[in-house]
Design a protein around this motif. Sequence first.
Motif, PDB file in Angstrom:
ATOM      1  N   LEU A  20       0.876  -1.164   0.000  1.00  9.06           N
ATOM      2  CA  LEU A  20       0.000   0.000   0.000  1.00  9.06           C
ATOM      3  C   LEU A  20       0.914   1.214   0.000  1.00  9.06           C
ATOM      4  CD1 LEU A  20      -2.858   1.215   0.166  1.00  9.06           C
ATOM      5  CD2 LEU A  20      -2.621   1.179   2.655  1.00  9.06           C
ATOM      6  N   ALA A  21       0.864   1.995  -1.071  1.00 10.58           N
ATOM      7  CA  ALA A  21       1.771   3.136  -1.223  1.00 10.58           C
ATOM      8  C   ALA A  21       0.981   4.441  -1.293  1.00 10.58           C
ATOM      9  CB  ALA A  21       2.607   2.962  -2.495  1.00 10.58           C
ATOM     10  N   PHE A  22       1.639   5.529  -0.914  1.00  8.34           N
ATOM     11  CA  PHE A  22       1.042   6.867  -0.993  1.00  8.34           C
ATOM     12  C   PHE A  22       1.910   7.730  -1.892  1.00  8.34           C
ATOM     13  CE2 PHE A  22       0.645  11.273   0.303  1.00  8.34           C
ATOM     14  CZ  PHE A  22      -0.732  11.445   0.340  1.00  8.34           C
ATOM     15  N   THR A  23       1.295   8.294  -2.936  1.00  6.92           N
ATOM     16  CA  THR A  23       1.977   9.213  -3.841  1.00  6.92           C
ATOM     17  C   THR A  23       1.067  10.420  -4.008  1.00  6.92           C
ATOM     18  OG1 THR A  23       2.874   7.320  -5.033  1.00  6.92           O
ATOM     19  CG2 THR A  23       3.053   9.453  -6.116  1.00  6.92           C
ATOM     20  N   PRO A  24       1.509  11.626  -3.695  1.00 10.04           N
ATOM     21  CA  PRO A  24       0.629  12.797  -3.834  1.00 10.04           C
ATOM     22  C   PRO A  24       0.024  12.870  -5.241  1.00 10.04           C
ATOM     23  CG  PRO A  24       2.678  13.404  -2.756  1.00 10.04           C
ATOM     24  CD  PRO A  24       2.844  11.994  -3.238  1.00 10.04           C
ATOM     25  N   GLY A  25      -1.253  13.252  -5.304  1.00 12.90           N
ATOM     26  CA  GLY A  25      -1.944  13.349  -6.593  1.00 12.90           C
ATOM     27  C   GLY A  25      -3.431  13.138  -6.412  1.00 12.90           C
ATOM     28  N   LEU A  26      -4.121  12.900  -7.530  1.00 13.62           N
ATOM     29  CA  LEU A  26      -5.577  12.759  -7.534  1.00 13.62           C
ATOM     30  C   LEU A  26      -6.039  11.561  -6.693  1.00 13.62           C
ATOM     31  CD1 LEU A  26      -8.306  13.744  -8.585  1.00 13.62           C
ATOM     32  CD2 LEU A  26      -7.939  12.352 -10.618  1.00 13.62           C
ATOM     33  N   ASN A  27      -5.479  10.393  -6.928  1.00  9.74           N
ATOM     34  CA  ASN A  27      -5.747   9.203  -6.124  1.00  9.74           C
ATOM     35  C   ASN A  27      -4.430   8.774  -5.478  1.00  9.74           C
ATOM     36  OD1 ASN A  27      -8.580   8.690  -6.678  1.00  9.74           O
ATOM     37  ND2 ASN A  27      -7.933   8.262  -8.764  1.00  9.74           N
ATOM     38  N   PRO A  28      -4.124   9.312  -4.301  1.00  3.25           N
ATOM     39  CA  PRO A  28      -2.788   9.125  -3.737  1.00  3.25           C
ATOM     40  C   PRO A  28      -2.471   7.714  -3.212  1.00  3.25           C
ATOM     41  CG  PRO A  28      -4.161  10.379  -2.226  1.00  3.25           C
ATOM     42  CD  PRO A  28      -4.959  10.192  -3.477  1.00  3.25           C
ATOM     43  N   TYR A  29      -3.503   6.945  -2.877  1.00  4.54           N
ATOM     44  CA  TYR A  29      -3.260   5.614  -2.332  1.00  4.54           C
ATOM     45  C   TYR A  29      -3.281   4.578  -3.453  1.00  4.54           C
ATOM     46  CZ  TYR A  29      -3.808   7.471   2.359  1.00  4.54           C
ATOM     47  OH  TYR A  29      -3.643   8.191   3.510  1.00  4.54           O
ATOM     48  N   HIS A  30      -2.286   3.688  -3.448  1.00  2.00           N
ATOM     49  CA  HIS A  30      -2.171   2.632  -4.456  1.00  2.00           C
ATOM     50  C   HIS A  30      -1.957   1.307  -3.729  1.00  2.00           C
ATOM     51  CE1 HIS A  30      -1.692   5.460  -7.828  1.00  2.00           C
ATOM     52  NE2 HIS A  30      -1.106   6.218  -6.913  1.00  2.00           N
ATOM     53  N   LEU A  31      -2.796   0.324  -4.067  1.00  2.00           N
ATOM     54  CA  LEU A  31      -2.714  -0.987  -3.450  1.00  2.00           C
ATOM     55  C   LEU A  31      -2.416  -2.033  -4.513  1.00  2.00           C
ATOM     56  CD1 LEU A  31      -3.288  -2.999  -1.043  1.00  2.00           C
ATOM     57  CD2 LEU A  31      -5.638  -3.079  -1.910  1.00  2.00           C
ATOM     58  N   THR A  32      -1.440  -2.867  -4.244  1.00  2.00           N
ATOM     59  CA  THR A  32      -1.153  -4.045  -5.060  1.00  2.00           C
ATOM     60  C   THR A  32      -1.016  -5.209  -4.093  1.00  2.00           C
ATOM     61  OG1 THR A  32       0.076  -2.672  -6.606  1.00  2.00           O
ATOM     62  CG2 THR A  32       0.380  -5.035  -6.795  1.00  2.00           C
ATOM     63  N   SER A  33      -1.773  -6.265  -4.350  1.00  2.00           N
ATOM     64  CA  SER A  33      -1.774  -7.370  -3.395  1.00  2.00           C
ATOM     65  C   SER A  33      -2.092  -8.679  -4.099  1.00  2.00           C
ATOM     66  CB  SER A  33      -2.816  -7.102  -2.308  1.00  2.00           C
ATOM     67  OG  SER A  33      -2.858  -8.160  -1.394  1.00  2.00           O
ATOM     68  N   GLY A  34      -1.723  -9.748  -3.438  1.00  2.00           N
ATOM     69  CA  GLY A  34      -2.064 -11.080  -3.908  1.00  2.00           C
ATOM     70  C   GLY A  34      -2.099 -12.016  -2.723  1.00  2.00           C
ATOM     71  N   PHE A  35      -2.927 -13.037  -2.806  1.00  2.00           N
ATOM     72  CA  PHE A  35      -2.936 -14.023  -1.733  1.00  2.00           C
ATOM     73  C   PHE A  35      -3.357 -15.376  -2.278  1.00  2.00           C
ATOM     74  CE2 PHE A  35      -7.351 -12.539  -1.475  1.00  2.00           C
ATOM     75  CZ  PHE A  35      -8.057 -13.724  -1.308  1.00  2.00           C
ATOM     76  N   LEU A  60     -12.725 -28.976  -0.220  1.00  2.00           N
ATOM     77  CA  LEU A  60     -11.489 -28.253   0.085  1.00  2.00           C
ATOM     78  C   LEU A  60     -11.112 -27.440  -1.146  1.00  2.00           C
ATOM     79  CD1 LEU A  60      -9.477 -31.027   1.954  1.00  2.00           C
ATOM     80  CD2 LEU A  60     -10.808 -29.148   2.939  1.00  2.00           C
ATOM     81  N   PHE A  61     -11.047 -26.132  -0.991  1.00  2.00           N
ATOM     82  CA  PHE A  61     -10.798 -25.222  -2.106  1.00  2.00           C
ATOM     83  C   PHE A  61      -9.415 -24.597  -2.024  1.00  2.00           C
ATOM     84  CE2 PHE A  61     -15.237 -25.529  -2.867  1.00  2.00           C
ATOM     85  CZ  PHE A  61     -15.459 -25.054  -4.153  1.00  2.00           C
ATOM     86  N   THR A  62      -8.882 -24.291  -3.194  1.00  2.00           N
ATOM     87  CA  THR A  62      -7.703 -23.439  -3.317  1.00  2.00           C
ATOM     88  C   THR A  62      -8.191 -22.119  -3.893  1.00  2.00           C
ATOM     89  OG1 THR A  62      -6.213 -25.300  -3.671  1.00  2.00           O
ATOM     90  CG2 THR A  62      -5.472 -23.148  -4.468  1.00  2.00           C
ATOM     91  N   ILE A  63      -7.811 -21.031  -3.246  1.00  2.00           N
ATOM     92  CA  ILE A  63      -8.226 -19.695  -3.685  1.00  2.00           C
ATOM     93  C   ILE A  63      -6.975 -18.885  -3.968  1.00  2.00           C
ATOM     94  CG2 ILE A  63      -9.505 -17.609  -3.059  1.00  2.00           C
ATOM     95  CD1 ILE A  63     -11.032 -19.404  -1.005  1.00  2.00           C
ATOM     96  N   ASN A  64      -6.908 -18.312  -5.170  1.00  2.00           N
ATOM     97  CA  ASN A  64      -5.811 -17.415  -5.551  1.00  2.00           C
ATOM     98  C   ASN A  64      -6.400 -16.087  -5.991  1.00  2.00           C
ATOM     99  OD1 ASN A  64      -3.382 -19.112  -5.343  1.00  2.00           O
ATOM    100  ND2 ASN A  64      -4.435 -20.353  -6.870  1.00  2.00           N
ATOM    101  N   ALA A  65      -5.785 -14.998  -5.568  1.00  2.00           N
ATOM    102  CA  ALA A  65      -6.293 -13.671  -5.926  1.00  2.00           C
ATOM    103  C   ALA A  65      -5.148 -12.723  -6.223  1.00  2.00           C
ATOM    104  CB  ALA A  65      -7.146 -13.117  -4.795  1.00  2.00           C
ATOM    105  N   GLN A  66      -5.386 -11.845  -7.191  1.00  2.00           N
ATOM    106  CA  GLN A  66      -4.481 -10.744  -7.508  1.00  2.00           C
ATOM    107  C   GLN A  66      -5.327  -9.472  -7.495  1.00  2.00           C
ATOM    108  OE1 GLN A  66      -1.119 -10.942  -7.928  1.00  2.00           O
ATOM    109  NE2 GLN A  66      -1.353 -13.113  -7.462  1.00  2.00           N
ATOM    110  N   LEU A  67      -4.937  -8.476  -6.685  1.00  2.00           N
ATOM    111  CA  LEU A  67      -5.740  -7.278  -6.487  1.00  2.00           C
ATOM    112  C   LEU A  67      -4.947  -6.013  -6.759  1.00  2.00           C
ATOM    113  CD1 LEU A  67      -7.253  -8.431  -3.080  1.00  2.00           C
ATOM    114  CD2 LEU A  67      -8.284  -8.690  -5.331  1.00  2.00           C
ATOM    115  N   GLU A  68      -5.671  -4.990  -7.176  1.00  2.00           N
ATOM    116  CA  GLU A  68      -5.043  -3.691  -7.449  1.00  2.00           C
ATOM    117  C   GLU A  68      -6.100  -2.606  -7.269  1.00  2.00           C
ATOM    118  OE1 GLU A  68      -2.945  -1.362 -11.190  1.00  2.00           O
ATOM    119  OE2 GLU A  68      -3.443  -3.480 -11.362  1.00  2.00           O
TER     120      GLU A  68
END
Length: 196
Positions: A20-35, A60-68
Amino acid sequence: MEKLTAIFDDKSQFAAKGVLAFTPGLNPYHLTSGFSLTEFDTGRFLKAIDPEHAPTVEGLFTINAQLEGQGLNFDDTIDRTRGTFDLTSRKGVFRGLKRASDKLSIVSKAVGLVSSILGDKSAEKIAGNAYYADQLAQELGELDFDQFTIRLVRDPALNLKLENISLVAQQIRFLGSGQVTYAAGKPLLEQPLEAT
């Protein structure tokens, strides 16, 4: 916390990475994640949420996710997060097509009405078809599956696309797709759904 502990057992393994990063601007918060979550017992999870009813799916499930996501603040970033979710399972039980009630079906009631209006010959033909429809409904009510796959994608417009739903059982192969169209301010379960 007790409820959460009861949902996960020793077999489940969870791995996550994210920034989770912060960069000044219109949408300052940026999230990149995976699990990824392996050996997740959906039956146990759904039973903990609603102990009064049989779980819609067990296995029994395997769950994979990529988020942004990007946003004005943390909550806005989470709300506007998009990405992909892949769920797969081998061997389990699916009850998603089960009738809501075991009472006399509308089809059976219609057969009785047709019989009284048109006579017994027409009713016999409809009754035969109704019987097979009822048998199919019972058969689909609880399916032992060999493979169950779901791919969900939340797109830039925040629609939730059901790109693939695939259930393979001995007696049936069920394929589907659809979309939950994003509606601002409405909970997910109240947003419009189209499915094929």
